[in-house]
Motif scaffolding. Structure first.
Motif, PDB file in Angstrom:
ATOM      1  N   UNK A  71       0.543  -1.386  -0.153  1.00 12.38           N
ATOM      2  CA  UNK A  71      -0.136  -0.569   0.033  1.00 12.38           C
ATOM      3  C   UNK A  71       1.112   0.834  -0.260  1.00 12.38           C
ATOM      4  N   UNK A  72       0.406   2.039  -1.081  1.00 10.95           N
ATOM      5  CA  UNK A  72       1.380   3.722  -1.092  1.00 10.95           C
ATOM      6  C   UNK A  72       2.737   2.827  -1.697  1.00 10.95           C
ATOM      7  N   UNK A  73       2.828   1.999  -1.803  1.00 11.79           N
ATOM      8  CA  UNK A  73       4.570   1.890  -2.157  1.00 11.79           C
ATOM      9  C   UNK A  73       4.387   1.901  -4.086  1.00 11.79           C
ATOM     10  N   UNK A  74       6.023   2.610  -4.856  1.00 12.12           N
ATOM     11  CA  UNK A  74       5.388   2.347  -5.911  1.00 12.12           C
ATOM     12  C   UNK A  74       5.679   1.005  -6.539  1.00 12.12           C
ATOM     13  N   UNK A  75       5.431   0.612  -7.774  1.00 15.53           N
ATOM     14  CA  UNK A  75       5.976  -0.513  -8.441  1.00 15.53           C
ATOM     15  C   UNK A  75       7.468  -1.413  -8.458  1.00 15.53           C
ATOM     16  N   UNK A  76       8.133   0.116  -9.026  1.00 14.44           N
ATOM     17  CA  UNK A  76       9.129   0.076  -9.287  1.00 14.44           C
ATOM     18  C   UNK A  76      10.322   0.001  -7.959  1.00 14.44           C
ATOM     19  N   UNK A 132      -3.204   9.249   1.482  1.00 13.32           N
ATOM     20  CA  UNK A 132      -3.585   8.533   2.519  1.00 13.32           C
ATOM     21  C   UNK A 132      -4.813   9.845   3.560  1.00 13.32           C
ATOM     22  N   UNK A 133      -5.549  10.538   2.823  1.00 11.84           N
ATOM     23  CA  UNK A 133      -6.730  10.653   2.963  1.00 11.84           C
ATOM     24  C   UNK A 133      -7.455  11.432   1.873  1.00 11.84           C
ATOM     25  N   UNK A 134      -7.758  10.396   1.063  1.00  9.33           N
ATOM     26  CA  UNK A 134      -7.859  11.305  -0.361  1.00  9.33           C
ATOM     27  C   UNK A 134      -9.884  10.994   0.057  1.00  9.33           C
ATOM     28  N   UNK A 164      -7.393   6.257   2.472  1.00 12.05           N
ATOM     29  CA  UNK A 164      -6.404   5.838   2.215  1.00 12.05           C
ATOM     30  C   UNK A 164      -6.265   4.851   1.245  1.00 12.05           C
ATOM     31  N   UNK A 165      -5.966   6.125  -0.223  1.00 12.10           N
ATOM     32  CA  UNK A 165      -6.047   5.674  -1.435  1.00 12.10           C
ATOM     33  C   UNK A 165      -5.110   5.790  -2.241  1.00 12.10           C
ATOM     34  N   UNK A 166      -4.593   4.394  -2.874  1.00 11.26           N
ATOM     35  CA  UNK A 166      -3.683   4.064  -3.851  1.00 11.26           C
ATOM     36  C   UNK A 166      -3.667   3.732  -4.835  1.00 11.26           C
TER      37      UNK A 166
END
Length: 282
Positions: free
Chosen positions: A38-43, A214-216, A225-227
């Motif tokens: 959650x919140x992590x860039x795929x790279x 985190x607060x969309x 918490x929107x990713x």
């Protein structure tokens, strides 16, 4: 059976002789990488997974493919969106059981074989029920595909975000979340029809990025918490028409239109569209 989704990223690292770095998984081999947090860039997930599975520091060169597959795990049918990067590593000896190898000579996990363009079985999966959505949920991870879309005259196709959604009234790239069991490129072309009534063709993979808020605030009316992991493709509409929104009322798209490139500076673009044009609209 129930549906479940996840996003994962993997790295293909080749040496000068063409061998590929593999990590052991039971009696078979897979590309290093793993689930995108959650919140992590795929790279970043690839770099983290490479270090954990091989002991080597890696860096991403480019994204090379995006695929999806279904598998039965217990009482669930799991849809995994898999992002493949070309990576490089600093000199060193792999550990944790990792090794250089020829994919034609190693037993590969089926999804690894498919990522590398090798034949692999895709067993049929039974129908599965979508999970019951919790209206009080406070976390969401979404996989979406968008298109930098042009016509033969060079015009750019955009959609306007509807009221009640983040970025309301700004203009966005056409696209959206993929459906269960759907590849990213297929989902994009479906969304293109629903949002704009245009039929396009994908001509290339441009980028994979992400957005984390985190607060969309959206239609749920409470902070989430929107990713979102976002795949960006190049799309061409060979026979453009007058854009119109086909999807059902209440969706996230309020309008669609073609724009001349010279006029984009006067358009209220969202940040994602601005960055896509700055980096990929030649």
């Amino acid at each position: 059976m129930r549906q479940r989704r996840r996003i994962a990223a993997f790295g293909a690292c080749r040496d000068r002789s063409g061998r590929i770095m593999f990590a052991r998984s039971g009696d078979a081999w897979e590309l290093p990488g793993g689930r995108v947090g959650q919140g992590e860039h795929p790279g970043a997930a690839v770099v983290r997974g490479f270090a954990a599975q091989t002991g080597l520091a890696a860096w991403v060169e480019k994204v090379s493919d995006v695929v999806a597959d279904l598998a039965v795990e217990g009482d669930e049918v799991v849809h995994t969106d898999r992002i493949l990067y070309d990576v490089r590593v600093r000199r060193g000896t792999p550990n944790n059981g990792a090794r250089w190898g020829d994919p034609a000579r190693l037993p590969l996990l089926p999804y690894t074989a498919r990522l590398l363009g090798r034949p692999a079985p895709q067993p049929p999966v039974p129908p599965a029920e979508p999970p019951v959505r919790d209206p009080a949920a406070t976390r969401m991870q979404r996989f979406a595909a968008y298109g930098l879309t042009t016509d033969p005259a060079g015009r750019v196709l955009l959609t306007r975000i509807a009221a009640g959604y983040p970025g309301a009234d700004s203009w966005h790239l056409p696209g959206g979340g993929t459906d269960f069991g759907e590849r990213a490129d297929a989902g994009l072309l479906r969304e293109l029809v629903e949002e704009t009534a245009q039929h396009g063709r994908v001509t290339g993979l441009l980028d994979v990025s992400h957005y984390h808020n985190p607060r969309a605030l959206g239609p749920e009316r409470h902070p989430m918490d929107w990713h979102t992991v976002r795949v960006l493709y190049r799309v061409v509409v060979d026979t453009p028409g007058v854009p119109s929104v086909v999807e059902a009322a209440g969706g996230s798209t309020a309008d669609a239109a073609w724009f001349d490139r010279a006029d984009l500076g006067e358009v209220q673009l969202n940040e994602f569209a601005r960055r896509a044009f700055a980096h990929h609209l030649g």
